[in-house]
Design a protein around this motif. Structure first.
Motif, PDB file in Angstrom:
ATOM      1  N   PRO A 192      41.554  43.877  44.750  1.00 29.85           N
ATOM      2  CA  PRO A 192      40.277  43.894  44.019  1.00 29.85           C
ATOM      3  C   PRO A 192      39.992  45.271  43.429  1.00 29.85           C
ATOM      4  O   PRO A 192      40.197  46.294  44.086  1.00 29.85           O
ATOM      5  N   LYS A 240      37.532  43.070  35.277  1.00 32.28           N
ATOM      6  CA  LYS A 240      38.373  42.895  36.459  1.00 32.28           C
ATOM      7  C   LYS A 240      39.361  44.046  36.595  1.00 32.28           C
ATOM      8  O   LYS A 240      39.690  44.480  37.707  1.00 32.28           O
ATOM      9  N   GLU A 272      39.577  33.617  41.776  1.00 32.03           N
ATOM     10  CA  GLU A 272      39.863  35.049  41.873  1.00 32.03           C
ATOM     11  C   GLU A 272      38.747  35.783  42.601  1.00 32.03           C
ATOM     12  O   GLU A 272      39.008  36.691  43.395  1.00 32.03           O
ATOM     13  N   LYS A 273      37.509  35.412  42.337  1.00 32.84           N
ATOM     14  CA  LYS A 273      36.394  36.050  43.030  1.00 32.84           C
ATOM     15  C   LYS A 273      36.438  35.747  44.521  1.00 32.84           C
ATOM     16  O   LYS A 273      36.191  36.629  45.354  1.00 32.84           O
ATOM     17  N   SER A 316      39.053  37.850  46.147  1.00 35.49           N
ATOM     18  CA  SER A 316      38.684  39.264  46.248  1.00 35.49           C
ATOM     19  C   SER A 316      37.844  39.556  47.490  1.00 35.49           C
ATOM     20  O   SER A 316      37.775  40.705  47.929  1.00 35.49           O
ATOM     21  N   GLN A 340      44.654  37.951  52.170  1.00 41.28           N
ATOM     22  CA  GLN A 340      45.206  38.157  50.827  1.00 41.28           C
ATOM     23  C   GLN A 340      46.730  38.233  50.875  1.00 41.28           C
ATOM     24  O   GLN A 340      47.415  37.706  49.989  1.00 41.28           O
ATOM     25  N   GLN A 351      37.979  47.914  45.295  1.00 41.23           N
ATOM     26  CA  GLN A 351      38.491  48.502  46.533  1.00 41.23           C
ATOM     27  C   GLN A 351      38.824  49.972  46.288  1.00 41.23           C
ATOM     28  O   GLN A 351      39.537  50.319  45.343  1.00 41.23           O
ATOM     29  N   SER A 355      46.773  41.330  39.481  1.00 37.47           N
ATOM     30  CA  SER A 355      45.512  41.825  40.069  1.00 37.47           C
ATOM     31  C   SER A 355      45.386  41.337  41.514  1.00 37.47           C
ATOM     32  O   SER A 355      44.522  40.526  41.837  1.00 37.47           O
TER      33      SER A 355
END
Length: 466
Positions: A184, A429, A11-12, A15, A22, A187, A181
């Motif tokens: 990010p 998150k 996930e990181k 992001s 994405q 953002q 999610s």
């Protein structure tokens, strides 16, 4: 996106990708999901489900009881918990001919399954054929359990049957407002959405819907013109409230709005009708697949009697019932007489649409408020934080000041620091680094007079919100 980005590291990494990448990741995941859920077996299941839409109630009961008898026999022969239970009661599968005979068995709680999960898994489903499902539920306590690909497809066939009643199918583009999610949380500029082309979804972030940002959402909807909006009532009600307050409307006519995963409140229906010019539709279900209820074209909620064995246990309140269900479509983790912890009221009027299912007037479950950030952003459906938290018995969020949150946790027997760290990661998150989060470990949580657990408790007054 659940399979490709199912750990902190992935996930990181996601992001930090540019938006174009994405979007590719979201579309690839959409392709994977479509391939997994919607193959030839799914379309056959959907066709069969559609053929049962207008069967008589007696015909559907025969169908349901036949599946239930086979399911009881399967559970007795392949599931340790039920072998032991039946022997302790002096019962045999042949004793169970219909849904009425289930009363011989005790009601099953989520806590029992959490504490003894291996005892509920069928020995006859090979490990490589099991799909792991998870649920958080209205109490926030996580449950992970085995499922099969076929049973997942059967659950989605019932969902798409209901959507088909209203003119929505797999090829229809829709704006999706849910808990994914995909944008990010750090953002602060648009786009606050990502595309899933195979799944025909514009996935709008539910975590960036501040008053300052909502005009971007409206502009994108007007630009892309998806025929349908689908998702959580709390998020689409936020969008409706924004349009109403600014005396605006969309520049095109929506075909429909389909809501799920949260209890749809009367004031939300009125807001959505006022803002979009149509009444939303809704359905009810859970990952455990013990009950499913779908709205017909007349606006009535029908129990999908062909999908599970649903019981309504009377409560002291007039016209209120506990919703108990048996998931006879999932042979991997049979749940017989499982307590959903939801409360319903039943309609005394029959629906003239011709569908056989019992009619539910109201579902008093999963009622949630928003968590409010310092900048006024409202975040709904926060129970996703706890969907994999199998060592948390129950969880509750309390707020008295925007940007401050108290997380009340009832620990399970195996809860440790790792669980706390994972929970904090999931909270950050969604809520960002500017939210003050305090964890309070308690022995029990505050409940409503009916014994229901409100996941979010808020004492924030409107004047306190920016």
């Amino acid at each position: 996106m659940h399979s490709m980005l199912n750990d902190m590291g992935s996930e990181k990494l996601y992001s930090f990708f540019p938006v174009s990448i994405q979007n590719i990741v979201c579309s690839f995941e959409g392709w994977r999901i479509k391939r997994f859920r919607y193959d030839q077996n799914f379309h056959r299941l959907l066709k069969n489900a559609e053929s049962r839409t207008f069967k008589s109630y007696d015909e559907i009961c025969v169908f349901r009881n036949h599946r239930l008898r086979n399911f009881i026999d399967w559970s007795y022969k392949s599931v340790p918990h039920y072998r032991k239970l039946f022997k302790s009661l002096g019962a045999h599968p042949d004793d169970f001919k219909s849904i009425e005979d289930l009363k011989r068995l005790p009601i099953l709680t989520k806590g029992q399954v959490q504490d003894n999960l291996k005892e509920f898994v069928s020995e006859n489903i090979p490990e490589n054929e099991r799909e792991i499902a998870h649920t958080s539920g209205s109490t926030g306590g996580g449950l992970r359990f085995a499922n099969t690909r076929y049973s997942i497809m059967e659950q989605f066939s019932i969902y798409w049957r209901y959507l088909g009643w209203h003119g929505l199918n797999l090829d229809t583009w829709r704006g999706y407002f849910g808990g994914r999610s995909v944008v990010p949380v750090r953002q602060n500029r648009p786009p606050f959405w990502r595309d899933n082309f195979p799944g025909r979804q514009i996935i709008f972030s539910g975590y960036h819907m501040s008053v300052d940002n909502l005009h971007y959402y409206v502009d994108e909807i007007n630009k892309r013109r998806p025929p349908w909006l689908v998702g959580y009532p709390s998020l689409i009600a936020l969008l409706a409230d924004y349009l109403i307050n600014r005396k605006e409307s969309l520049r095109y006519k929506l075909e429909g709005i389909a809501l799920s995963s949260e209890n749809l409140m009367p004031h939300q229906i009125e807001k959505i009708k006022k803002a979009f010019g149509l009444k939303p539709i809704q359905d009810y279900g859970q990952a455990e697949a013990v009950a499913n209820i779908s709205e017909c074209e007349r606006g009535n909620m029908h129990v999908d009697e062909d999908f599970s064995a649903v019981e309504f246990i009377p409560l002291p309140d007039d016209d209120c019932y506990r919703l108990i269900g048996t998931n006879f479509t999932n042979p991997a983790t049979p749940l017989i007489r499982y307590d959903t912890r939801d409360v319903v009221s039943l309609s005394k009027q029959k629906c003239d649409c011709g569908r056989p299912g019992r009619v539910v007037k109201n579902i008093d479950g999963r009622k949630e408020d928003y968590v409010i950030l310092k900048n006024g952003v409202r975040i709904g459906r926060m129970d996703h934080v706890f969907k994999d938290s199998v060592n948390i018995r129950e969880a509750q969020l309390y707020q008295s000041i925007p940007g401050h949150i108290e997380v009340r946790i009832v620990k399970g027997s195996k809860y440790d620091k790792k669980d706390e760290n994972q929970m904090m990661y999931e909270l950050r998150k969604r809520l960002g680094d500017n939210t003050e989060i305090n964890i309070n470990y308690v022995n029990q949580l505050q409940r409503t007079p009916r014994g229901k657990l409100r996941f979010v408790l808020s004492n924030i007054k409107e004047g306190m919100i920016q």
